[in-house]
Structure formats: C-alpha cells, structure tokens
Enzyme design. Structure first.
Site, mmCIF file in Angstrom:
data_model
loop_
_atom_site.group_PDB
_atom_site.id
_atom_site.type_symbol
_atom_site.label_atom_id
_atom_site.label_comp_id
_atom_site.label_asym_id
_atom_site.label_seq_id
_atom_site.Cartn_x
_atom_site.Cartn_y
_atom_site.Cartn_z
ATOM 1 N N LYS A 13 -12.512 47.375 90.901
ATOM 2 C CA LYS A 13 -11.703 48.605 90.966
ATOM 3 C C LYS A 13 -10.295 48.309 91.496
ATOM 4 O O LYS A 13 -9.324 48.802 90.973
ATOM 5 C CB LYS A 13 -12.344 49.636 91.909
ATOM 6 C CG LYS A 13 -13.641 50.225 91.432
ATOM 7 C CD LYS A 13 -14.038 51.423 92.275
ATOM 8 C CE LYS A 13 -14.283 51.085 93.734
ATOM 9 N NZ LYS A 13 -15.493 50.322 94.020
ATOM 10 N N ARG A 88 -17.222 59.952 96.432
ATOM 11 C CA ARG A 88 -18.354 59.041 96.536
ATOM 12 C C ARG A 88 -19.678 59.774 96.669
ATOM 13 O O ARG A 88 -20.740 59.121 96.698
ATOM 14 C CB ARG A 88 -18.146 58.149 97.757
ATOM 15 C CG ARG A 88 -17.326 56.889 97.432
ATOM 16 C CD ARG A 88 -17.873 55.843 98.222
ATOM 17 N NE ARG A 88 -17.627 54.482 98.260
ATOM 18 C CZ ARG A 88 -16.509 53.802 98.371
ATOM 19 N NH1 ARG A 88 -15.370 54.376 98.316
ATOM 20 N NH2 ARG A 88 -16.532 52.509 98.523
ATOM 21 N N ARG A 127 -15.451 36.922 98.139
ATOM 22 C CA ARG A 127 -14.221 37.714 98.276
ATOM 23 C C ARG A 127 -13.627 37.549 99.677
ATOM 24 O O ARG A 127 -14.310 37.720 100.672
ATOM 25 C CB ARG A 127 -14.541 39.186 98.021
ATOM 26 C CG ARG A 127 -13.335 40.088 98.119
ATOM 27 C CD ARG A 127 -13.563 41.364 97.369
ATOM 28 N NE ARG A 127 -14.134 42.399 98.226
ATOM 29 C CZ ARG A 127 -14.227 43.683 97.857
ATOM 30 N NH1 ARG A 127 -13.812 44.057 96.661
ATOM 31 N NH2 ARG A 127 -14.760 44.571 98.661
ATOM 32 N N ARG A 169 -14.624 40.441 104.603
ATOM 33 C CA ARG A 169 -14.915 41.768 105.143
ATOM 34 C C ARG A 169 -16.365 41.834 105.623
ATOM 35 O O ARG A 169 -17.261 41.334 104.947
ATOM 36 C CB ARG A 169 -14.709 42.831 104.049
ATOM 37 C CG ARG A 169 -13.278 43.281 103.920
ATOM 38 C CD ARG A 169 -13.047 44.124 102.694
ATOM 39 N NE ARG A 169 -14.002 45.211 102.495
ATOM 40 C CZ ARG A 169 -13.905 46.114 101.516
ATOM 41 N NH1 ARG A 169 -12.878 46.057 100.672
ATOM 42 N NH2 ARG A 169 -14.794 47.061 101.367
ATOM 43 N N ARG A 180 -24.778 48.812 99.899
ATOM 44 C CA ARG A 180 -23.679 49.585 99.296
ATOM 45 C C ARG A 180 -23.970 49.882 97.816
ATOM 46 O O ARG A 180 -23.612 50.936 97.297
ATOM 47 C CB ARG A 180 -22.359 48.823 99.438
ATOM 48 C CG ARG A 180 -21.867 48.780 100.885
ATOM 49 C CD ARG A 180 -20.774 47.763 101.085
ATOM 50 N NE ARG A 180 -19.523 48.136 100.453
ATOM 51 C CZ ARG A 180 -18.566 47.275 100.140
ATOM 52 N NH1 ARG A 180 -18.730 45.983 100.380
ATOM 53 N NH2 ARG A 180 -17.456 47.679 99.594
HETATM 54 P P1 AMP Z 1 -14.009 50.626 99.555
HETATM 55 O O1 AMP Z 1 -12.889 49.756 100.007
HETATM 56 O O2 AMP Z 1 -13.573 51.710 98.615
HETATM 57 O O3 AMP Z 1 -15.186 49.833 99.029
HETATM 58 O O4 AMP Z 1 -14.537 51.401 100.860
HETATM 59 C C1 AMP Z 1 -15.065 50.690 101.958
HETATM 60 C C2 AMP Z 1 -15.902 51.606 102.832
HETATM 61 O O5 AMP Z 1 -15.108 52.714 103.292
HETATM 62 C C3 AMP Z 1 -17.103 52.261 102.156
HETATM 63 O O6 AMP Z 1 -18.226 51.413 102.109
HETATM 64 C C4 AMP Z 1 -17.314 53.473 103.071
HETATM 65 O O7 AMP Z 1 -17.916 53.106 104.293
HETATM 66 C C5 AMP Z 1 -15.888 53.887 103.380
HETATM 67 N N1 AMP Z 1 -15.375 54.854 102.368
HETATM 68 C C6 AMP Z 1 -14.328 54.685 101.493
HETATM 69 N N2 AMP Z 1 -14.163 55.766 100.718
HETATM 70 C C7 AMP Z 1 -15.115 56.651 101.101
HETATM 71 C C8 AMP Z 1 -15.491 57.954 100.661
HETATM 72 N N3 AMP Z 1 -14.853 58.571 99.654
HETATM 73 N N4 AMP Z 1 -16.534 58.566 101.295
HETATM 74 C C9 AMP Z 1 -17.201 57.975 102.300
HETATM 75 N N5 AMP Z 1 -16.914 56.741 102.748
HETATM 76 C C10 AMP Z 1 -15.885 56.075 102.166
#
Ligand code: AMP
Length: 221
Positions: A13, A88, A127, A169, A180
């Site tokens: 993404k 999400r 990553r 990370r 996840r």
């Molecule tokens: P990402 O970088 O988009 O994979 O987001 C990393 C983490 O941030 C996710 O695993 C969630 O813990 C949190 N997060 C990001 N966006 C959301 C969302 N829209 N709703 C809930 N948690 C989020």
C-alpha cells in the site's frame, strides 16, 4: 480526486500510494503514519496508542474517527486525497460515509490490494524503516544484508535518540504479522464491502513487481 487504498499489511500500500501520488496532486493521509508520528512526539495520543500498535491490534474506532474527521477538515486536503490505512473496521467505514456525505463529496475509487498470506509474511520479515527519514525499504531488495547507513538519507543514527537509524517495526515480527492478517480478514475486508455499496471498488492483484501492480491500478483509475 479522492481515493482509498486498502489491503493487508505488507501488500505494498505504501509503495503504491507514493507512485499514485507522484502522478496526481493528492494529499496522502496515512493513519498509520499519523499514529507513528504521535508516538515519536511523545504526545498523549502517542502514549495511548503505542502498546496497541505494537501488539498488531487496532486503535479504538472512536479515537480514529476523531482523528480522521479532523484531518479531512484541514485546508490542504480540500483538492483531493489518498486515504491509506483507513477505514479498517465496519464502524469506521460507516463513519467515513457519514463524514463525506456531510461535506458533500464522494470517493472516486477504492483500491483493495490482495496477496497470499505467506508472501506477505516473507515480505514483512525483511522490511526495515529509517528513523531519520521514515523511508521504508526491504532487505530482499538490498541483497538480504541490513546496511549501516540509510540508502535514502545516508543517516546511520537517529538524530534524536542515538539509536540505529534503520530498524524493524515491532509490529512486523512474524507472530504479530499473522495477527494483523487475521484482523484484516475479519474486520477490514467487511469495511471494504460496506464502502462498495456506495463507491466503485476494484480488487487489485498485489503480486509481482511494484511497476506491474501500478499498471494494474492505473488501468482501473
Ligand atoms: P499501518 O501503518 O497502516 O499498517 O498501521 C499500523 C498500525 O496502526 C495498525 O496495525 C493499527 O494498530 C494502527 N492503525 C492505523 N490505522 C488504523 C485505523 N484506521 N484504525 C485502527 N488502527 C489503525
């Protein structure tokens, strides 16, 4: 143009978002980036969400709705955005539709990137991210060896905390990634199907080189 990009962690993404943004004058709204920035700043929001993020769980819907409502009302996003990592959950999807109806705008395309779980785990295990410039890269592409200096900004240490600039990370560890993926399947896919009732949705095969995936995306936009 308003776009939403969705998909499991590690499907590409972030990479695809940057390529889409390069071509169009859109503002990138990544909720993951906003939350990580809050953690790094040590703000109250950051303290609240750090443990949740590290475990691979989702931050509460109420908090996320507040955050996205505020971001979508800011001046810089009024000419178009690419929403990455939001919604999400079904509740977030319904909330987003309500906010957009309130402003009187829609979504031109929802892009749902898909790839098999094992491929995703393989990609995320390699990553790494730079604490100095936030660039994300993959050890697979770097020959499997973690460099001392960031290939993008040249930093070896995080300027603020004298830790190594490059790090994995906490939520990219294999066990957390599996969790996840489960969260994506159970909560985020149903959110996509809610948006599909209102806006055009395209499922995109996320396998292959980034350029190939970009072509698939461009062909539907
Ligand atoms: P990402 O970088 O988009 O994979 O987001 C990393 C983490 O941030 C996710 O695993 C969630 O813990 C949190 N997060 C990001 N966006 C959301 C969302 N829209 N709703 C809930 N948690 C989020």
């Amino acid at each position: 143009m308003n776009l939403v990009i969705m998909g499991p962690p590690g499907v590409g993404k972030g990479t695809q978002s940057h390529l889409i943004l390069e071509k169009r004058k859109l503002i990138h709204i990544s909720t993951g980036d906003i939350l990580r920035m809050a953690i790094r700043s040590g703000s109250d929001l950051g303290k609240k969400v750090q443990a949740v993020m590290n475990s691979g769980d989702l931050v509460s819907d109420d908090l996320m709705m507040e955050l996205i409502k505020d971001r979508l009302s800011q001046d810089d996003v009024q000419n178009g955005w690419l929403l990455d990592g939001f919604p999400r959950t079904p509740k977030q999807a319904e909330g987003l539709v309500e906010i957009l109806d309130g402003i009187g705008i829609g979504i031109d395309a929802i892009l749902v990137l898909r790839a098999p779980a094992e491929e995703i785990i393989r990609r995320l295990a390699g990553r790494i991210t730079c604490r100095a410039c936030n660039e994300v890269m993959n050890l697979i592409g770097l020959g499997g060896v973690s460099p001392v200096f960031c290939p993008f900004c040249g930093e070896s240490k995080d300027p603020k905390r004298s830790k190594p600039a490059l790090y994995q990370r906490a939520d990219d560890k294999e066990e957390t990634v599996r969790h996840r993926l489960e969260v994506f399947r159970k909560k985020t896919l149903p959110a996509a199907w809610i948006l599909e009732d209102r806006y055009p949705l395209h499922e995109i095969d996320g396998n292959g080189r980034p350029g190939e995936v970009t072509q698939r995306i461009e062909s539907v936009l």
